[in-house]
Design an enzyme around this catalytic site. Structure first.
Site, mmCIF file in Angstrom:
data_model
loop_
_atom_site.group_PDB
_atom_site.id
_atom_site.type_symbol
_atom_site.label_atom_id
_atom_site.label_comp_id
_atom_site.label_asym_id
_atom_site.label_seq_id
_atom_site.Cartn_x
_atom_site.Cartn_y
_atom_site.Cartn_z
ATOM 1 N N GLU A 119 0.804 -1.239 0.000
ATOM 2 C CA GLU A 119 0.000 0.000 0.000
ATOM 3 C C GLU A 119 0.827 1.275 0.000
ATOM 4 O O GLU A 119 0.472 2.245 -0.653
ATOM 5 C CB GLU A 119 -0.919 0.089 1.222
ATOM 6 C CG GLU A 119 -1.997 -0.926 1.291
ATOM 7 C CD GLU A 119 -1.691 -1.920 2.369
ATOM 8 O OE1 GLU A 119 -2.605 -2.250 3.118
ATOM 9 O OE2 GLU A 119 -0.540 -2.350 2.457
ATOM 10 N N ASP A 163 -1.941 -5.014 3.526
ATOM 11 C CA ASP A 163 -2.116 -5.335 4.951
ATOM 12 C C ASP A 163 -3.000 -6.559 5.159
ATOM 13 O O ASP A 163 -3.800 -6.933 4.293
ATOM 14 C CB ASP A 163 -2.703 -4.134 5.698
ATOM 15 C CG ASP A 163 -1.672 -3.030 5.882
ATOM 16 O OD1 ASP A 163 -0.474 -3.316 5.764
ATOM 17 O OD2 ASP A 163 -2.078 -1.879 6.136
ATOM 18 N N ASP A 216 -5.520 -7.069 7.233
ATOM 19 C CA ASP A 216 -6.905 -6.935 7.680
ATOM 20 C C ASP A 216 -7.856 -6.891 6.477
ATOM 21 O O ASP A 216 -7.442 -7.037 5.329
ATOM 22 C CB ASP A 216 -7.075 -5.695 8.561
ATOM 23 C CG ASP A 216 -6.619 -4.423 7.851
ATOM 24 O OD1 ASP A 216 -6.372 -4.464 6.632
ATOM 25 O OD2 ASP A 216 -6.520 -3.377 8.520
ATOM 26 N N GLU A 255 -9.461 -4.433 5.168
ATOM 27 C CA GLU A 255 -9.184 -3.310 4.281
ATOM 28 C C GLU A 255 -8.062 -3.675 3.315
ATOM 29 O O GLU A 255 -8.136 -3.407 2.111
ATOM 30 C CB GLU A 255 -8.802 -2.082 5.110
ATOM 31 C CG GLU A 255 -8.928 -0.753 4.394
ATOM 32 C CD GLU A 255 -10.355 -0.283 4.245
ATOM 33 O OE1 GLU A 255 -10.606 0.571 3.391
ATOM 34 O OE2 GLU A 255 -11.235 -0.786 4.973
ATOM 35 N N TYR A 315 1.912 -5.217 13.179
ATOM 36 C CA TYR A 315 0.766 -4.504 12.599
ATOM 37 C C TYR A 315 -0.074 -3.864 13.688
ATOM 38 O O TYR A 315 -0.400 -4.492 14.701
ATOM 39 C CB TYR A 315 -0.077 -5.474 11.762
ATOM 40 C CG TYR A 315 -1.091 -4.772 10.896
ATOM 41 C CD1 TYR A 315 -0.702 -3.750 10.040
ATOM 42 C CD2 TYR A 315 -2.434 -5.131 10.937
ATOM 43 C CE1 TYR A 315 -1.626 -3.111 9.238
ATOM 44 C CE2 TYR A 315 -3.367 -4.491 10.133
ATOM 45 C CZ TYR A 315 -2.949 -3.475 9.284
ATOM 46 O OH TYR A 315 -3.871 -2.832 8.497
ATOM 47 N N ARG A 328 -3.215 -2.511 13.596
ATOM 48 C CA ARG A 328 -4.679 -2.614 13.612
ATOM 49 C C ARG A 328 -5.051 -4.053 13.959
ATOM 50 O O ARG A 328 -5.090 -4.922 13.096
ATOM 51 C CB ARG A 328 -5.268 -2.207 12.253
ATOM 52 C CG ARG A 328 -5.120 -0.725 11.962
ATOM 53 C CD ARG A 328 -5.946 -0.285 10.768
ATOM 54 N NE ARG A 328 -5.746 1.130 10.488
ATOM 55 C CZ ARG A 328 -4.853 1.627 9.655
ATOM 56 N NH1 ARG A 328 -4.067 0.803 8.989
ATOM 57 N NH2 ARG A 328 -4.733 2.918 9.468
ATOM 58 N N HIS A 332 -3.840 -11.829 14.608
ATOM 59 C CA HIS A 332 -2.615 -12.612 14.527
ATOM 60 C C HIS A 332 -1.766 -12.368 15.760
ATOM 61 O O HIS A 332 -1.427 -13.277 16.474
ATOM 62 C CB HIS A 332 -1.844 -12.259 13.255
ATOM 63 C CG HIS A 332 -2.552 -12.696 12.014
ATOM 64 N ND1 HIS A 332 -2.463 -13.970 11.516
ATOM 65 C CD2 HIS A 332 -3.400 -12.031 11.186
ATOM 66 C CE1 HIS A 332 -3.222 -14.083 10.413
ATOM 67 N NE2 HIS A 332 -3.789 -12.922 10.201
#
Length: 831
Positions: free
Chosen positions: A8, A81, A83, A85, A288, A290, A333
């Site tokens: 991203e 990522d 998740d 999103e 990560y 989030r 995770h």
């Protein structure tokens, strides 16, 4: 073999490229490359909620480059990522680059380290379409709610308002808390505490003992009677209890607990925390950010054990495995932790260092031993009051354990009690009975709002920061400090000389970084609660999140979920069309004017709440007055409204000339005899002291401000205006002015502004350099009606979706077959 890896962000790409060999090219998508089209709703409701996606205009050049690289690559790896999103971004990339979504390699990792990247490359998967569908369902549902609800607010209350499934619920929480505070009835009690002196067998003072009475008194008379009895009584130790205690560390951070702790420990806003954490993640320093998981990998636990044993000793190590309470925890995770526990601090920007240290301390502490404490409680008997007692408590840490690195509770040691024995005598030192007032419910700050949203299951970790930012940007909520007000309280002091009664003063109700609802927030919340009760229902909003989780597991079709929602929601939209603007805006009749009998109303307008005198009948124009800062339209009385029409008010004449000269020789002045007039405007009260000359009234009431106070405000304004000019260039319209954040360059004709760096000397800038910066600066944003010329087109599109048609009827405008085909290609479906 050539490999194209797409992530991203460019920062992430730069870090990953270091860990992959020369056969890998890493490029960034710069976030989402496409979204639901901006024109119209972009959702074909009649065709199974088919979304029409379009490539963002600012991403077209980047997409063209990615397509070019994709054509020449032997293998493409989607490394967005982990998740929902990120999964959706990967799917959009596959669709846009015309890749086979069932064959294209998808890799995920929760930390950007060489072992994690290599492990991900070794075990790729394909895009998880269930996760994509869950994210797509959320995006479509929120688009429908915003697109159909916002135009209702524009027509019924005020243009420019917005509504959202999570956003409006967050505003409701803040509004309802404010109502609780307004309805709170203050009460008080008297609390007793102070110091007694321990005596030895010879009556000699051998130590002080801090004591308090656990129960409180309802009034001053009761407290006084108690102190009088203590003054005459014999005091002695009647019980001693000593017992061990433990304090355990908290789990490592999840997204929401990091946001809360960063707010309380570092003073960060939720948005600021996430921006800094993103940078730490992309540079490979933390995992990560989030996540709602409390889990740590076995590798991380083993490394933490090694670091703790080496740095503090084996007795400090106590490996733990935390279990996430939320059974539906997604993107689960690992908790947020350092990628390497050996790195206690990092280089970089100061706030990055501070947040990293907070994360490191919390994570390492979670794997350390409990703190061992010794708690002592002593009770002091009063022979004249056998049913009463005073209590002393002490606490010492006998083994610090995890407190060695992280005292997350911020608890201070109470200290060890002095040595004493049962039956030991005491004498009076000083006791106080202080009047203590009950506190109303606490207003939300960003951290406590996040905690409440999480506890209620509203939204998910990734939504908290943008939600809180949005409600402030939309003008529903303001975050600010507010000074308290002076309040008297009573205090009784008992010493050997007797009882002294005092009346003292304190500041009560001061607030720091709290979230306050605006008047428009209350109006919109009341309107939505009445006509869209389900949308604002806390349990309903949480259940919607649960359904997204079920979709993510592949156990529910996303179209079915959206259809069930829309069947309930759309009829409410149609019904709301019949609500009058007066009812929606909560226009309220205050009563008739006592002198002329004209009706007086309080209403909401473009610039906020105002009072209207007269109803406009018989072609007589009504009079208007804005509310004062701090006044609320739902609490405004007729008497307060009448005061507003006492403005404008002539305060007096300027008693002398006053002028200030700027660096360019220009003068700012006011002449003796100039009339000073106090007025109320849409942005608050102000003084008018000439043609288009104004000074804001701050800290004073425009209805009672004195001439002396008004003169001081005008003089201060004139002096400030003169000092605002830093440098001018004769013969040009270019100036350097002093602004809120420091000096800046401006062109008085074009209204363009250009920045000046903090470390630059503004006086040394030449006209050529200033003109160059102005040429490169963006055009000034349009304000007022000129900025909203395109709004009617949006309104027209919105109107199409809110006309009174039965939900079962087909939409008036059908898409072409070609357009439907394109839309179908973009739908995430399992094969």
């Amino acid at each position: 073999m050539t490999n194209l890896v797409i992530v991203e962000s460019p920062a992430k790409a730069k870090t990953i490229e270091k860990y992959l060999g020369k056969d890998f090219t890493v490029r960034s998508s710069y976030g989402h490359i496409r979204d639901i089209q901006k024109k119209g709703m972009g959702i074909d409701i009649a065709n199974g909620f088919e979304p029409s996606y379009e490539i963002s205009s600012d991403k077209k050049k980047n997409v063209a480059e990615l397509r070019k690289l994709a054509k020449t690559a032997d293998a493409i790896w989607l490394a967005t990522d982990e998740d929902r999103e990120g999964e959706a971004i990967a799917w959009h990339l596959a669709e846009t680059l015309k890749l086979n979504v069932n064959e294209t390699k998808r890799i995920v990792f929760h930390e950007i380290t060489k072992p994690a990247i290599q492990a991900a490359i070794a075990s790729p998967r394909t895009v998880d379409l269930d996760l994509v569908n869950a994210q797509q369902a959320r995006r479509i549902l929120d688009r429908i709610v915003g697109f159909e609800l916002s135009p209702i607010l524009w027509k019924k209350i005020r243009t420019g308002l917005s509504a959202g499934r999570v956003q409006s619920v967050a505003v409701r929480l803040i509004v309802e808390r404010e109502k609780e505070i307004e309805a709170f009835a203050s009460s008080f009690v008297f609390r007793v505490q102070g110091v007694l002196q321990l005596l030895d067998d010879n009556g000699k003072v051998v130590g002080d003992l801090e004591v308090k009475r656990s129960a409180t008194f309802d009034n001053e008379e009761q407290a006084k009677e108690f102190l009088a009895a203590v003054q005459k009584a014999n005091l002695s130790v009647i019980s001693l209890e000593e017992k061990p205690a433990k304090r355990a560390p908290k789990a490592p951070f999840t997204t929401s607990t990091l946001q809360q702790e960063a707010a309380s420990k570092l003073g960060f806003s939720v948005k600021q925390t996430m921006m800094i954490a993103q940078r730490l993640y992309e540079s490979g320093k933390i995992t990560y950010m989030r996540t709602d998981s409390l889990n740590l990998s076995e590798v991380a636990i083993e490394q933490a054990k090694q670091v703790i044993s080496e740095n503090y000793g084996g007795q400090y190590s106590a490996p733990r495995r935390y279990k996430t309470k939320n059974a539906e925890a997604q993107e689960a995770h690992e908790a947020i932790r350092p990628t390497d526990f050996n790195v206690e601090s990092v280089a970089g920007e100061r706030n990055e260092q501070r947040l990293y240290q907070l994360i490191w301390r919390r994570a390492i502490a979670s794997q350390m031993a409990e703190a061992q404490l010794k708690r002592t409680t002593a009770e002091v008997g009063i022979d004249l009051l056998p049913a009463d007692k005073l209590t002393a408590k002490g606490e010492v840490v006998t083994f610090d354990g995890f407190l060695k690195v992280y005292n997350f509770e911020g608890k201070e040691e109470q200290g060890l009690l002095p040595p004493m024995t049962i039956g030991q005598k005491l004498q009076l030192g000083e006791l106080q009975a202080r009047q203590s007032f009950a506190r109303p419910p606490a207003r939300y700050n960003e951290a406590s709002l996040v905690r409440t949203l999480e506890e209620m299951g509203i939204g998910r970790p990734s939504t908290y920061a943008p939600t809180i930012d949005t409600v402030q940007q939309r003008g529903y909520v303001v975050k600010e400090d507010r000074e308290g007000t002076p309040r008297d309280y009573r205090q009784l002091i008992l010493t050997a000389d007797g009882i002294e009664a005092q009346t003292l003063s304190e500041m009560a109700g001061s607030e720091k970084n709290k979230l306050f609802p605006t008047d428009i927030a209350g109006i919109v919340t009341n309107f939505l609660s009445k006509h869209f009760e389900e949308i604002l229902d806390y349990q309903f909003t949480a259940k919607v999140e649960d359904k997204f989780d079920v979709i993510a597991k592949g156990k529910l079709e996303w179209q079915q979920m959206l259809q069930e929602f829309y069947n309930q929601f759309h009829p409410q939209v149609l019904a709301a069309e019949d609500v009058s603007r007066e009812e929606a805006g909560q226009a309220r009749l205050l009563g008739p004017h006592p002198e002329n009998g004209k009706p007086m109303f309080v209403k909401i307008g473009r610039f906020g709440p105002y009072v209207q005198l007269g109803d406009g009948e018989n072609e007589e124009k009504p009079q208007f007055a804005s509310l004062m800062p701090g006044q609320k339209m739902d609490l405004l009385t007729l008497e307060q409204a009448l005061d507003l029409f006492k403005l404008p008010r002539e305060v007096g004449q300027m008693p002398h000339d006053f002028k200030a000269e700027a660096v360019d020789g220009s003068e700012f002045s006011v002449e003796k005899g100039q009339t000073l007039i106090a007025k109320q405007g849409p942005f608050g009260p102000y003084l008018e002291y000439g043609t288009k000359l104004y000074a804001p009234i701050k800290g004073f009431d425009p209805l009672s401000i004195t001439l002396e106070e008004a003169v001081a405000l005008v003089e201060n304004k004139i002096q400030t205006e003169a000092e605002k000019i830093v440098k001018t260039f004769p013969g040009t319209d270019v100036k350097i002015l002093k602004g809120r954040w420091g000096p800046y360059i401006t062109d008085l004709v074009t209204k363009k502004n250009a920045k000046i760096a903090k470390d630059e000397d503004a006086l040394q800038l030449t006209l050529e350099e200033c003109q160059k910066r102005l040429d490169e600066a963006p055009e000034p944003k349009k304000r007022g009606r000129g900025a909203a010329k395109k709004a009617p087109a949006k309104k027209a599109a919105a109107k199409k979706t809110t006309t009174k048609k039965a939900a079962s009827k087909k939409p008036a405008a059908k898409k072409t077959a070609a357009k439907k085909t394109t839309a179908k290609k973009t739908t995430a479906t399992k094969k």
